[in-house]
Design a protein around this motif. Structure first.
Motif, PDB file in Angstrom:
ATOM      1  N   GLY A   1       0.805  -1.217   0.000  1.00  0.00           N
ATOM      2  CA  GLY A   1       0.000   0.000   0.000  1.00  0.00           C
ATOM      3  C   GLY A   1       0.834   1.261   0.000  1.00  0.00           C
ATOM      4  O   GLY A   1       0.302   2.350  -0.196  1.00  0.00           O
ATOM      5  N   ILE A   2       2.142   1.130   0.229  1.00  0.00           N
ATOM      6  CA  ILE A   2       3.048   2.275   0.181  1.00  0.00           C
ATOM      7  C   ILE A   2       3.941   2.136  -1.045  1.00  0.00           C
ATOM      8  O   ILE A   2       4.579   1.097  -1.245  1.00  0.00           O
ATOM      9  CB  ILE A   2       3.915   2.378   1.446  1.00  0.00           C
ATOM     10  CG1 ILE A   2       3.053   2.598   2.681  1.00  0.00           C
ATOM     11  CG2 ILE A   2       4.947   3.494   1.310  1.00  0.00           C
ATOM     12  CD1 ILE A   2       3.834   2.699   3.971  1.00  0.00           C
ATOM     13  N   GLU A   3       3.967   3.161  -1.857  1.00  0.00           N
ATOM     14  CA  GLU A   3       4.905   3.215  -2.976  1.00  0.00           C
ATOM     15  C   GLU A   3       6.060   4.126  -2.589  1.00  0.00           C
ATOM     16  O   GLU A   3       5.879   5.090  -1.838  1.00  0.00           O
ATOM     17  CB  GLU A   3       4.204   3.751  -4.227  1.00  0.00           C
ATOM     18  CG  GLU A   3       3.065   2.864  -4.716  1.00  0.00           C
ATOM     19  CD  GLU A   3       2.367   3.446  -5.930  1.00  0.00           C
ATOM     20  OE1 GLU A   3       2.796   4.533  -6.401  1.00  0.00           O
ATOM     21  OE2 GLU A   3       1.402   2.833  -6.401  1.00  0.00           O
ATOM     22  N   ALA A   4       7.246   3.823  -3.096  1.00  0.00           N
ATOM     23  CA  ALA A   4       8.429   4.600  -2.705  1.00  0.00           C
ATOM     24  C   ALA A   4       9.311   4.869  -3.908  1.00  0.00           C
ATOM     25  O   ALA A   4       9.536   3.993  -4.737  1.00  0.00           O
ATOM     26  CB  ALA A   4       9.217   3.853  -1.633  1.00  0.00           C
ATOM     27  N   THR A   5       9.790   6.098  -3.989  1.00  0.00           N
ATOM     28  CA  THR A   5      10.863   6.446  -4.921  1.00  0.00           C
ATOM     29  C   THR A   5      12.051   6.869  -4.081  1.00  0.00           C
ATOM     30  O   THR A   5      11.898   7.614  -3.106  1.00  0.00           O
ATOM     31  CB  THR A   5      10.446   7.575  -5.876  1.00  0.00           C
ATOM     32  OG1 THR A   5      10.059   8.733  -5.111  1.00  0.00           O
ATOM     33  CG2 THR A   5       9.270   7.147  -6.741  1.00  0.00           C
ATOM     34  N   THR A   6      13.231   6.385  -4.457  1.00  0.00           N
ATOM     35  CA  THR A   6      14.405   6.569  -3.603  1.00  0.00           C
ATOM     36  C   THR A   6      15.593   7.077  -4.401  1.00  0.00           C
ATOM     37  O   THR A   6      15.653   6.934  -5.622  1.00  0.00           O
ATOM     38  CB  THR A   6      14.799   5.235  -2.941  1.00  0.00           C
ATOM     39  OG1 THR A   6      15.173   4.297  -3.967  1.00  0.00           O
ATOM     40  CG2 THR A   6      13.665   4.655  -2.112  1.00  0.00           C
ATOM     41  N   ARG A   7      16.550   7.662  -3.664  1.00  0.00           N
ATOM     42  CA  ARG A   7      17.835   8.036  -4.253  1.00  0.00           C
ATOM     43  C   ARG A   7      18.860   8.127  -3.133  1.00  0.00           C
ATOM     44  O   ARG A   7      18.509   8.391  -1.964  1.00  0.00           O
ATOM     45  CB  ARG A   7      17.750   9.361  -5.015  1.00  0.00           C
ATOM     46  CG  ARG A   7      17.475  10.569  -4.142  1.00  0.00           C
ATOM     47  CD  ARG A   7      17.224  11.823  -4.953  1.00  0.00           C
ATOM     48  NE  ARG A   7      16.949  12.973  -4.093  1.00  0.00           N
ATOM     49  CZ  ARG A   7      17.794  13.967  -3.857  1.00  0.00           C
ATOM     50  NH1 ARG A   7      18.986  13.964  -4.442  1.00  0.00           N
ATOM     51  NH2 ARG A   7      17.467  14.967  -3.065  1.00  0.00           N
ATOM     52  N   LEU A   8      20.122   7.913  -3.483  1.00  0.00           N
ATOM     53  CA  LEU A   8      21.191   8.079  -2.508  1.00  0.00           C
ATOM     54  C   LEU A   8      21.619   9.541  -2.447  1.00  0.00           C
ATOM     55  O   LEU A   8      21.675  10.218  -3.471  1.00  0.00           O
ATOM     56  CB  LEU A   8      22.395   7.207  -2.872  1.00  0.00           C
ATOM     57  CG  LEU A   8      22.179   5.699  -2.880  1.00  0.00           C
ATOM     58  CD1 LEU A   8      23.509   4.975  -3.055  1.00  0.00           C
ATOM     59  CD2 LEU A   8      21.469   5.220  -1.621  1.00  0.00           C
ATOM     60  N   VAL A   9      21.907  10.017  -1.243  1.00  0.00           N
ATOM     61  CA  VAL A   9      22.308  11.409  -1.038  1.00  0.00           C
ATOM     62  C   VAL A   9      23.571  11.454  -0.188  1.00  0.00           C
ATOM     63  O   VAL A   9      24.011  10.452   0.358  1.00  0.00           O
ATOM     64  CB  VAL A   9      21.174  12.226  -0.368  1.00  0.00           C
ATOM     65  CG1 VAL A   9      19.980  12.367  -1.304  1.00  0.00           C
ATOM     66  CG2 VAL A   9      20.736  11.584   0.951  1.00  0.00           C
ATOM     67  N   PHE A  10      24.145  12.661  -0.099  1.00  0.00           N
ATOM     68  CA  PHE A  10      25.346  12.935   0.696  1.00  0.00           C
ATOM     69  C   PHE A  10      26.569  12.223   0.124  1.00  0.00           C
ATOM     70  O   PHE A  10      27.440  11.752   0.860  1.00  0.00           O
ATOM     71  CB  PHE A  10      25.158  12.562   2.169  1.00  0.00           C
ATOM     72  CG  PHE A  10      23.926  13.133   2.812  1.00  0.00           C
ATOM     73  CD1 PHE A  10      23.406  14.350   2.390  1.00  0.00           C
ATOM     74  CD2 PHE A  10      23.288  12.453   3.831  1.00  0.00           C
ATOM     75  CE1 PHE A  10      22.268  14.885   2.986  1.00  0.00           C
ATOM     76  CE2 PHE A  10      22.166  12.977   4.440  1.00  0.00           C
ATOM     77  CZ  PHE A  10      21.652  14.194   4.010  1.00  0.00           C
ATOM     78  N   LYS A  11      26.659  12.170  -1.189  1.00  0.00           N
ATOM     79  CA  LYS A  11      27.830  11.567  -1.823  1.00  0.00           C
ATOM     80  C   LYS A  11      29.003  12.546  -1.880  1.00  0.00           C
ATOM     81  O   LYS A  11      30.165  12.127  -1.873  1.00  0.00           O
ATOM     82  CB  LYS A  11      27.478  11.118  -3.240  1.00  0.00           C
ATOM     83  CG  LYS A  11      26.489   9.969  -3.300  1.00  0.00           C
ATOM     84  CD  LYS A  11      26.263   9.558  -4.750  1.00  0.00           C
ATOM     85  CE  LYS A  11      25.360   8.349  -4.859  1.00  0.00           C
ATOM     86  NZ  LYS A  11      25.185   7.922  -6.267  1.00  0.00           N
ATOM     87  N   ASP A  12      28.713  13.848  -1.955  1.00  0.00           N
ATOM     88  CA  ASP A  12      29.760  14.849  -2.113  1.00  0.00           C
ATOM     89  C   ASP A  12      30.222  15.380  -0.767  1.00  0.00           C
ATOM     90  O   ASP A  12      29.500  15.327   0.243  1.00  0.00           O
ATOM     91  CB  ASP A  12      29.253  16.005  -2.975  1.00  0.00           C
ATOM     92  CG  ASP A  12      28.865  15.554  -4.376  1.00  0.00           C
ATOM     93  OD1 ASP A  12      29.505  14.614  -4.885  1.00  0.00           O
ATOM     94  OD2 ASP A  12      27.916  16.133  -4.942  1.00  0.00           O
TER      95      ASP A  12
END
Length: 263
Positions: free
Chosen positions: A225-236
């Protein structure tokens, strides 16, 4: 800063999970992290390795727009190093402490576990679980490895606790699992709980590869019932108050937008 409404009664909730790293220029890095989080549009932030009460105070002072916070004060450390920040009211929280299993190791002092919080949204609730499992010091996730057995035991305890919460309750479980995303015993955990890994099939490491070559060990798991879009952050690298630049952690963060249907 609030959950964004989509079609019908679904809401978009912005979340972040991040292992902050307890050693090195901790105070300066936490100050930089607090500034980033304060400017961002996250609704809920789950942090691991916020171990020192003084560092916790620095974090709280730098994030005034998150008036709702959950953590457990132990002596002399923040229990489990787990802190959850929310811009929406936290109506209930509790800490599950994982049973200590041999071999003895320094991280026992942290009393690792899972921090459960129930966040009240405008049209319902979301249970957020922030966790940090024991480290696999051998970097060997074979079934016979002693640290693998510790992690399997902790996942069973976590699954049992999740199972006591009605399956109709929207839930997101996130943190540093210290377990590779495609490992069979993590899949056994998701099968037992009915959770889905929001990053399933994504092989990009969440631990800095220039430090060590790991499969992705940070996860965000969600109920049906939950959809999620994700990305990695804090690489720099980030700029510190003294003008220097530093990596925020040995981990990357996971930024996610959850589309939560309300009952």
């Amino acid at each position: 800063m609030s959950p964004r409404r989509g079609g019908g009664r679904a809401m978009k909730v912005r979340v972040l999970t991040f292992n902050t790293l307890f050693r090195g220029q901790v105070r300066a890095r936490i100050g930089a992290l607090a500034e980033i989080v304060e400017r961002a549009d996250y609704d809920v932030v789950c942090l691991q390795e916020v171990i020192s009460p003084r560092i916790l105070a620095r974090l709280r002072g730098g994030t005034p727009s998150y008036p709702h916070r959950a953590h457990v004060r132990g002596f002399p450390l923040v229990r489990g190093g787990l802190v959850t920040l929310s811009r929406w009211p936290i109506t209930r929280s509790h800490f599950l402490t994982y049973t200590r299993s041999l071999p003895a190791r320094p991280e026992w002092i942290l009393r690792k576990g899972a921090l459960f919080t129930r966040v009240r949204l405008p049209d319902g609730y979301l249970t957020v679980v922030n966790t940090h499992l024991s480290a696999n010091l051998d970097v060997d996730w074979s079934p016979s490895n002693v640290y693998t057995k510790v992690e399997e035991s902790e996942l069973r305890e976590l699954a049992a606790a999740i199972g006591r919460i009605p399956r109709t309750e929207p839930m997101a479980v996130m943190g540093d699992f210290n377990v590779p995303r495609e490992s069979p015993f993590l899949r056994a955990f998701t099968d037992a709980t009915g959770l889905a890994n929001a990053l399933a099939g994504d092989a990009e490491p969440t631990f800095r590869p220039e430090i060590a070559e790991f499969e992705p060990i940070d996860q965000i798991l969600v109920r049906p019932g939950i959809e999620a879009t994700t990305r990695l952050v804090f690489k720099d690298d980030v700029r510190l108050a003294d003008g220097g630049a530093v990596q925020l952690s040995d981990h990357f963060g996971i930024d996610a937008t959850l589309t939560v249907g309300t009952a």
